[in-house]
Scaffold this active site. Structure first.
Site, mmCIF file in Angstrom:
data_model
loop_
_atom_site.group_PDB
_atom_site.id
_atom_site.type_symbol
_atom_site.label_atom_id
_atom_site.label_comp_id
_atom_site.label_asym_id
_atom_site.label_seq_id
_atom_site.Cartn_x
_atom_site.Cartn_y
_atom_site.Cartn_z
ATOM 1 N N ALA A 117 -64.181 13.338 -46.463
ATOM 2 C CA ALA A 117 -65.337 12.578 -45.979
ATOM 3 C C ALA A 117 -66.656 13.214 -46.402
ATOM 4 O O ALA A 117 -67.718 12.811 -45.924
ATOM 5 C CB ALA A 117 -65.284 12.470 -44.454
ATOM 6 N N HIS A 162 -58.492 18.016 -44.996
ATOM 7 C CA HIS A 162 -58.292 16.566 -44.880
ATOM 8 C C HIS A 162 -59.485 15.905 -44.195
ATOM 9 O O HIS A 162 -60.013 16.432 -43.218
ATOM 10 C CB HIS A 162 -57.024 16.288 -44.071
ATOM 11 C CG HIS A 162 -56.811 14.842 -43.744
ATOM 12 N ND1 HIS A 162 -56.548 13.895 -44.712
ATOM 13 C CD2 HIS A 162 -56.831 14.177 -42.563
ATOM 14 C CE1 HIS A 162 -56.405 12.707 -44.148
ATOM 15 N NE2 HIS A 162 -56.582 12.843 -42.840
ATOM 16 N N SER A 163 -59.895 14.754 -44.713
ATOM 17 C CA SER A 163 -60.898 13.893 -44.080
ATOM 18 C C SER A 163 -62.195 14.665 -43.766
ATOM 19 O O SER A 163 -62.852 15.176 -44.654
ATOM 20 C CB SER A 163 -60.305 13.265 -42.815
ATOM 21 O OG SER A 163 -61.137 12.248 -42.313
ATOM 22 N N TYR A 164 -62.546 14.766 -42.471
ATOM 23 C CA TYR A 164 -63.786 15.457 -42.088
ATOM 24 C C TYR A 164 -63.727 16.943 -42.418
ATOM 25 O O TYR A 164 -64.750 17.610 -42.544
ATOM 26 C CB TYR A 164 -64.053 15.271 -40.595
ATOM 27 C CG TYR A 164 -65.490 15.528 -40.198
ATOM 28 C CD1 TYR A 164 -66.432 14.505 -40.245
ATOM 29 C CD2 TYR A 164 -65.913 16.787 -39.786
ATOM 30 C CE1 TYR A 164 -67.754 14.732 -39.895
ATOM 31 C CE2 TYR A 164 -67.234 17.024 -39.435
ATOM 32 C CZ TYR A 164 -68.151 15.993 -39.489
ATOM 33 O OH TYR A 164 -69.463 16.223 -39.148
#
Length: 359
Positions: free
Chosen positions: A260, A229-231
């Site tokens: 990201a 997730h995300s980073y």
């Protein structure tokens, strides 16, 4: 006669006005200089701390008067309202510290849920798990600094007092000075700490690489699936940059949620981009319904809607879709490894292409 008198007085009055203006200007400059000197001696941060309440917070969710409801939402026990960051207006530092204190409690609560509800075992360096949950945000330890010692000033003049008595007197005076400083200059002084980076885990990217080298690459697991997730997506791409062939040989598929990563900024190879296009899918925040195909931003992997515009909910909302994705990839892989049941053998890449078209 009057006109001659006025003419005679005018130069004198003019001179007097200039003199008074000069004196007044000189006084203003002196006052301004004195004010600047006074302000330079005032530590505004320390002054602001005088009005702050103590940084002492509850140790449990119950003491905070918060609880998770049946939907897993954090709500106030009495009001039923969500968490409010600005509990006290114009006290940002205090609100931030309160937020961090509650966050620490929630972290422990989540660990407890994972152990009790998911039958997981918490360990600092886990091995042999069917599921590995990484915490790439924990990259350092806060260690309290030792209290500073204040050297005793040596007496400027000889004294007839015994050395032992003089030492007790100096210690007493030094203690009074420190107490005065703590009470009036810095009443809410925080404990001084220093951040010590965790060796080989000082960043999210290092942490993921460390876990791969020491656990995933050595695991007996035949099929490896990754959800980031995300980073975490950026950290996975960095893992690909560092261990490209190993990842390609061990990982079946990767599910990203609002990742990201950026293949240009991270300078990924053409081989990595091609592999990601065939083995990865990114569920991103979008007003579209779940699994709706979206235009690719970069030539790396397919993008579909997570069914929510809230970044923090993308993993939860796409949970079922992700595991259907994993299950289908595993079925295709097992079919490929088994006996051919038809003239055409379906591959993982062809499945992903077909799935993307269906979505």
């Amino acid at each position: 006669m009057l006109s001659h008198l006025c003419a005679a007085l005018t130069p004198a009055l003019y001179t007097l006005w200039i003199t008074m203006a000069y004196v007044a200007g000189q006084e203003d400059r002196e006052k301004t200089t004195a004010l600047k000197d006074l302000l330079s001696r005032i530590d505004l941060d320390e002054l602001m701390k005088k009005d702050e309440p103590p940084f002492t917070f509850p140790k449990t969710l119950e003491e905070f008067e918060y609880a998770f409801n049946e939907y897993g939402q954090l709500r106030h026990i009495k009001t039923g309202e969500p968490f409010v960051f600005n509990a006290r207006e114009d006290l940002h530092r205090w609100n931030q510290k309160r937020y961090e204190a509650l966050g620490e409690i929630i972290t422990l609560y989540v660990y407890e849920l994972l152990e009790k509800k998911c039958n997981m075992t918490k360990a600092i360096l886990p091995k042999g798990y069917g599921v590995m949950v990484l915490n790439p945000n924990e990259n350092y330890l806060d260690v309290e600094k030792p209290a500073k010692s204040f050297p005793r000033p040596s007496p400027t003049e000889p004294s007839d007092e015994p050395a032992e008595k003089r030492e007790r007197k100096d210690q007493k005076e030094g203690k009074k000075k420190r107490e005065f400083y703590e009470k009036y200059r810095n009443p809410q002084k925080e404990t001084e700490t220093e951040r010590i980076p965790i060796r080989e885990n000082a960043s999210s990217e290092e942490h993921v690489l460390y876990v791969w080298d020491h656990f995933v690459s050595k695991a007996a697991a035949k099929n490896v699936f990754i959800m980031a997730h995300s980073y975490g997506g950026l950290s996975f791409v960095e893992l690909m940059n560092q261990r490209e062939m190993e990842v390609k040989n061990r990982v079946c598929a990767v599910a990203l949620t609002d990742s990201a990563h950026n293949i240009w900024l991270q300078e990924t190879s053409k081989g990595t981009q091609d592999w990601m296009h065939q083995h990865c899918c990114n569920w991103v925040s979008s007003p579209e319904t779940l699994d709706t195909p979206l235009d690719p931003m970069l030539p790396d992997c397919p993008r579909v809607s997570a069914g929510t515009e809230r970044h923090e909910l993308t993993s939860w909302m796409s949970f079922n879709s992700i595991f259907r994705f994993f299950s289908k990839v595993l079925e295709v892989k097992e079919d490929d490894e088994g006996e051919e049941t038809s003239n055409t053998v379906t591959t993982r890449s062809s499945f992903l292409k077909t799935k993307s078209q269906e979505l």
